[in-house]
Design a protein around this motif. Structure first.
Motif, PDB file in Angstrom:
ATOM      1  N   LEU A  33       0.854  -1.194   0.000  1.00 37.23           N
ATOM      2  CA  LEU A  33       0.000   0.000   0.000  1.00 37.23           C
ATOM      3  C   LEU A  33       0.886   1.238   0.000  1.00 37.23           C
ATOM      4  O   LEU A  33       1.839   1.339   0.779  1.00 37.23           O
ATOM      5  CB  LEU A  33      -0.910   0.000   1.234  1.00 37.23           C
ATOM      6  CG  LEU A  33      -2.093   0.970   1.236  1.00 37.23           C
ATOM      7  CD1 LEU A  33      -3.106   0.592   0.167  1.00 37.23           C
ATOM      8  CD2 LEU A  33      -2.773   0.968   2.598  1.00 37.23           C
ATOM      9  N   ASP A  34       0.573   2.187  -0.886  1.00 43.08           N
ATOM     10  CA  ASP A  34       1.335   3.430  -0.984  1.00 43.08           C
ATOM     11  C   ASP A  34       0.395   4.616  -0.893  1.00 43.08           C
ATOM     12  O   ASP A  34      -0.825   4.503  -1.142  1.00 43.08           O
ATOM     13  CB  ASP A  34       2.093   3.494  -2.305  1.00 43.08           C
ATOM     14  CG  ASP A  34       3.325   2.613  -2.328  1.00 43.08           C
ATOM     15  OD1 ASP A  34       4.423   3.164  -2.228  1.00 43.08           O
ATOM     16  OD2 ASP A  34       3.182   1.379  -2.439  1.00 43.08           O
ATOM     17  N   ILE A  35       0.953   5.768  -0.561  1.00 50.19           N
ATOM     18  CA  ILE A  35       0.201   7.027  -0.555  1.00 50.19           C
ATOM     19  C   ILE A  35       0.680   7.861  -1.731  1.00 50.19           C
ATOM     20  O   ILE A  35       1.870   8.143  -1.876  1.00 50.19           O
ATOM     21  CB  ILE A  35       0.394   7.801   0.764  1.00 50.19           C
ATOM     22  CG1 ILE A  35      -0.032   6.954   1.961  1.00 50.19           C
ATOM     23  CG2 ILE A  35      -0.397   9.104   0.720  1.00 50.19           C
ATOM     24  CD1 ILE A  35      -1.498   6.537   1.944  1.00 50.19           C
ATOM     25  N   LEU A  36      -0.267   8.261  -2.575  1.00 51.33           N
ATOM     26  CA  LEU A  36       0.035   9.055  -3.764  1.00 51.33           C
ATOM     27  C   LEU A  36      -0.623  10.420  -3.615  1.00 51.33           C
ATOM     28  O   LEU A  36      -1.825  10.514  -3.329  1.00 51.33           O
ATOM     29  CB  LEU A  36      -0.489   8.348  -5.015  1.00 51.33           C
ATOM     30  CG  LEU A  36      -0.370   9.104  -6.339  1.00 51.33           C
ATOM     31  CD1 LEU A  36       1.098   9.288  -6.704  1.00 51.33           C
ATOM     32  CD2 LEU A  36      -1.106   8.369  -7.436  1.00 51.33           C
ATOM     33  N   GLU A  37       0.145  11.472  -3.819  1.00 51.38           N
ATOM     34  CA  GLU A  37      -0.386  12.831  -3.710  1.00 51.38           C
ATOM     35  C   GLU A  37      -0.582  13.415  -5.102  1.00 51.38           C
ATOM     36  O   GLU A  37       0.328  13.396  -5.931  1.00 51.38           O
ATOM     37  CB  GLU A  37       0.570  13.707  -2.892  1.00 51.38           C
ATOM     38  CG  GLU A  37       0.005  15.090  -2.568  1.00 51.38           C
ATOM     39  CD  GLU A  37       0.859  15.836  -1.550  1.00 51.38           C
ATOM     40  OE1 GLU A  37       0.603  15.716  -0.341  1.00 51.38           O
ATOM     41  OE2 GLU A  37       1.803  16.528  -1.998  1.00 51.38           O
TER      42      GLU A  37
ATOM     43  N   SER B 151      -2.337   0.798  -4.624  1.00 55.87           N
ATOM     44  CA  SER B 151      -1.510  -0.407  -4.616  1.00 55.87           C
ATOM     45  C   SER B 151      -0.916  -0.594  -5.997  1.00 55.87           C
ATOM     46  O   SER B 151      -1.635  -0.550  -7.000  1.00 55.87           O
ATOM     47  CB  SER B 151      -2.340  -1.641  -4.230  1.00 55.87           C
ATOM     48  OG  SER B 151      -2.691  -1.626  -2.863  1.00 55.87           O
TER      49      SER B 151
ATOM     50  N   GLU C 235     -12.473   6.952  -2.316  1.00 58.90           N
ATOM     51  CA  GLU C 235     -11.629   8.140  -2.193  1.00 58.90           C
ATOM     52  C   GLU C 235     -11.720   9.036  -3.426  1.00 58.90           C
ATOM     53  O   GLU C 235     -11.752  10.263  -3.321  1.00 58.90           O
ATOM     54  CB  GLU C 235     -10.180   7.726  -1.955  1.00 58.90           C
ATOM     55  CG  GLU C 235      -9.935   7.116  -0.586  1.00 58.90           C
ATOM     56  CD  GLU C 235      -8.488   6.737  -0.389  1.00 58.90           C
ATOM     57  OE1 GLU C 235      -7.940   6.051  -1.267  1.00 58.90           O
ATOM     58  OE2 GLU C 235      -7.907   7.133   0.634  1.00 58.90           O
TER      59      GLU C 235
ATOM     60  N   ARG D 224      -4.562  16.123  -2.903  1.00 59.71           N
ATOM     61  CA  ARG D 224      -5.237  14.978  -2.300  1.00 59.71           C
ATOM     62  C   ARG D 224      -4.250  13.836  -2.133  1.00 59.71           C
ATOM     63  O   ARG D 224      -3.395  13.615  -2.994  1.00 59.71           O
ATOM     64  CB  ARG D 224      -6.388  14.511  -3.197  1.00 59.71           C
ATOM     65  CG  ARG D 224      -7.647  15.323  -3.074  1.00 59.71           C
ATOM     66  CD  ARG D 224      -8.487  14.830  -1.902  1.00 59.71           C
ATOM     67  NE  ARG D 224      -9.736  15.566  -1.818  1.00 59.71           N
ATOM     68  CZ  ARG D 224     -10.703  15.286  -0.949  1.00 59.71           C
ATOM     69  NH1 ARG D 224     -10.548  14.266  -0.123  1.00 59.71           N
ATOM     70  NH2 ARG D 224     -11.797  15.997  -0.910  1.00 59.71           N
ATOM     71  N   GLN D 225      -4.387  13.147  -1.032  1.00 55.16           N
ATOM     72  CA  GLN D 225      -3.610  11.948  -0.822  1.00 55.16           C
ATOM     73  C   GLN D 225      -4.501  10.728  -1.030  1.00 55.16           C
ATOM     74  O   GLN D 225      -5.565  10.616  -0.412  1.00 55.16           O
ATOM     75  CB  GLN D 225      -3.002  11.921   0.589  1.00 55.16           C
ATOM     76  CG  GLN D 225      -1.877  12.921   0.779  1.00 55.16           C
ATOM     77  CD  GLN D 225      -1.164  12.726   2.097  1.00 55.16           C
ATOM     78  OE1 GLN D 225      -1.719  12.220   3.070  1.00 55.16           O
ATOM     79  NE2 GLN D 225       0.107  13.134   2.149  1.00 55.16           N
ATOM     80  N   LEU D 226      -4.069   9.843  -1.915  1.00 54.48           N
ATOM     81  CA  LEU D 226      -4.838   8.647  -2.240  1.00 54.48           C
ATOM     82  C   LEU D 226      -4.056   7.406  -1.847  1.00 54.48           C
ATOM     83  O   LEU D 226      -2.831   7.342  -2.026  1.00 54.48           O
ATOM     84  CB  LEU D 226      -5.134   8.598  -3.745  1.00 54.48           C
ATOM     85  CG  LEU D 226      -6.002   9.702  -4.329  1.00 54.48           C
ATOM     86  CD1 LEU D 226      -6.042   9.576  -5.849  1.00 54.48           C
ATOM     87  CD2 LEU D 226      -7.411   9.648  -3.760  1.00 54.48           C
ATOM     88  N   ARG D 227      -4.768   6.422  -1.342  1.00 55.62           N
ATOM     89  CA  ARG D 227      -4.151   5.124  -1.081  1.00 55.62           C
ATOM     90  C   ARG D 227      -4.182   4.314  -2.383  1.00 55.62           C
ATOM     91  O   ARG D 227      -5.234   4.179  -3.016  1.00 55.62           O
ATOM     92  CB  ARG D 227      -4.907   4.380   0.018  1.00 55.62           C
ATOM     93  CG  ARG D 227      -4.902   5.108   1.346  1.00 55.62           C
ATOM     94  CD  ARG D 227      -5.441   4.255   2.483  1.00 55.62           C
ATOM     95  NE  ARG D 227      -6.627   3.538   2.077  1.00 55.62           N
ATOM     96  CZ  ARG D 227      -6.937   2.302   2.503  1.00 55.62           C
ATOM     97  NH1 ARG D 227      -6.132   1.653   3.318  1.00 55.62           N
ATOM     98  NH2 ARG D 227      -8.046   1.727   2.109  1.00 55.62           N
TER      99      ARG D 227
END
Length: 406
Positions: free
Chosen positions: A213-217, A231, A246, A226-229
């Motif tokens: 799992l990564d956080i993408l801005e 994979s 999201e 926005r920060q999105l979770r």
């Protein structure tokens, strides 16, 4: 009555005679096949120039690209109908390893002149064994066999795929009323596909970022981010997975899927998803400008009606920037693997659905809802956690054989 083999021999002879007698400069022997929910042109490698730099103009001409309707070619105006497979016998070294056939998949652009070799097509891969058997590229099935398995090597992903299909009188029998797949009317013979060791098809790793799992801005407005979770998973084809919940917080995603979004809203969704895909490509070490790879897929939880049908997860995938009418099979297989990898978005949603429905949490077959229906995909893992195989059932049909102009 003429046998199927006799018919194919006559077709090959007619194609060769036509090639010799025609005044046209460029017909190429070809077979037009449906595999799963895709259709494509299958070509012998020996019938193409040795110089691969000459291939693009031939492939564009065959499909009639660039043209959104592809009226001057065999394409159907969408990415799932603008595909080519180039097939040849396996090398002596490959055949010593049990690999009978080698093939290259080509995604031909519809509205542009792009020729993409970066990934594979799971749907058309289901017909590689059938085509090879029909054309005598591989050994025929043993006398009296009820089924035949052909092992192929995909040059795009450097992966091995086994296809098993029923045979009758030593040829592939595709019209048995055995199974149906979403997006294709009626029943046909079962073609079992098994992708052997599918992890790391493009990146060399199942989880290219090293995390499930990564956080993408990303920018959500001129002044906000926005920060999105997300994979990032690479199995059969690399895919960026993102959650619909999201996305819907700041995009008209549901309206986009339903086709009811305004043109401006739909454009905003498309541009945002492409941005997510490109950022994901960079994180996976891939070329963000190659639109065919990685894919992007939006995941949702099944609703009550879905749960009653045993659905584990819902997916909407894009192909070449366009919402796919079904799901690219390599994306479906990638999701089937991801859903069995602890901590990914797919795993989270499947665990939640099974906790609600009472379906066994550890079952490795995953039922996916996509825009045209359902598909079951499976994954097998070794004790060390590596992916041994990914499996799915497809059907196929012979459509036409002869020559194609480019």
């Amino acid at each position: 009555m003429f046998s199927h083999r006799h018919t194919l021999r006559c077709a090959r002879f007619a194609a060769r005679r036509y090639m010799a007698s025609s005044t046209a400069q460029n017909p190429i022997p070809a077979t037009f096949l449906r595999g799963g929910t895709s259709k494509g042109i299958f070509l012998h490698r020996d019938n193409l120039p040795a110089d691969r730099d000459q291939w693009p103009r031939i492939f564009l001409g065959i499909m009639g690209s660039p043209d959104k309707e592809q009226l001057n070619g065999m394409g159907g105006g969408v990415s799932s109908l603008s595909k080519i497979c180039v097939v040849s016998p396996g090398s002596p070294e490959q055949q010593a390893q049990g690999i009978a056939v080698e093939y290259t998949f080509v995604q031909v652009g519809v509205r542009d002149s792009s020729i993409d070799y970066s990934g594979n097509c799971g749907n058309l891969s289901s017909m590689i064994g059938v085509f090879a058997s029909d054309e005598g590229i591989c050994a025929p099935p043993p006398p009296g066999a009820a089924s035949h398995t052909v092992r192929s090597f995909n040059t795009n992903t450097l992966k091995v795929i086994d296809t098993t299909f029923p045979v009758a009188e030593s040829y592939a029998a595709l019209d048995l009323p055995e199974t149906s797949i979403a997006g294709v009317p009626g029943k046909a013979s079962t073609i079992l596909m098994e992708f052997v060791h599918p992890a790391g098809a493009r990146t060399g790793k199942l989880l290219p970022s090293g995390s499930s799992l990564d956080i993408l801005e990303i920018p959500a407005s001129p002044t906000q981010t926005r920060q999105l979770r997300v994979s990032y998973v690479d199995a059969t084809n690399p895919t960026v997975f993102v959650g619909s919940t999201e996305l819907s917080e700041f995009l008209s995603f549901d309206e986009y899927v339903a086709g009811s979004a305004s043109s401006a809203a739909a454009t905003s969704v498309s541009e945002t998803l492409e941005l997510i895909r490109q950022r994901g490509a960079e994180r996976m070490g891939l070329d963000p400008s190659a639109q065919a790879q990685p894919k992007i897929a939006v995941l949702s939880a099944p609703d009550k009606a879905d749960l009653e049908e045993g659905v584990d997860i819902v997916v909407h995938a894009l192909s070449m920037g366009v919402l796919h009418r079904t799901v690219p099979m390599t994306v479906g297989l990638c999701l089937g693997v991801a859903a069995n990898v602890h901590g990914t978005l797919g795993w989270e949603l499947v665990q939640q659905a099974r906790s609600t429905s009472g379906k066994p949490l550890g079952e490795d077959m995953v039922r996916i809802r996509h825009p045209s229906g359902l598909v079951d995909v499976g994954a097998k893992f070794a004790e060390d956690g590596s992916v041994k195989s990914a499996t799915v059932v497809r059907t196929g049909r012979r459509l036409m054989k002869g020559v194609v102009w480019w």
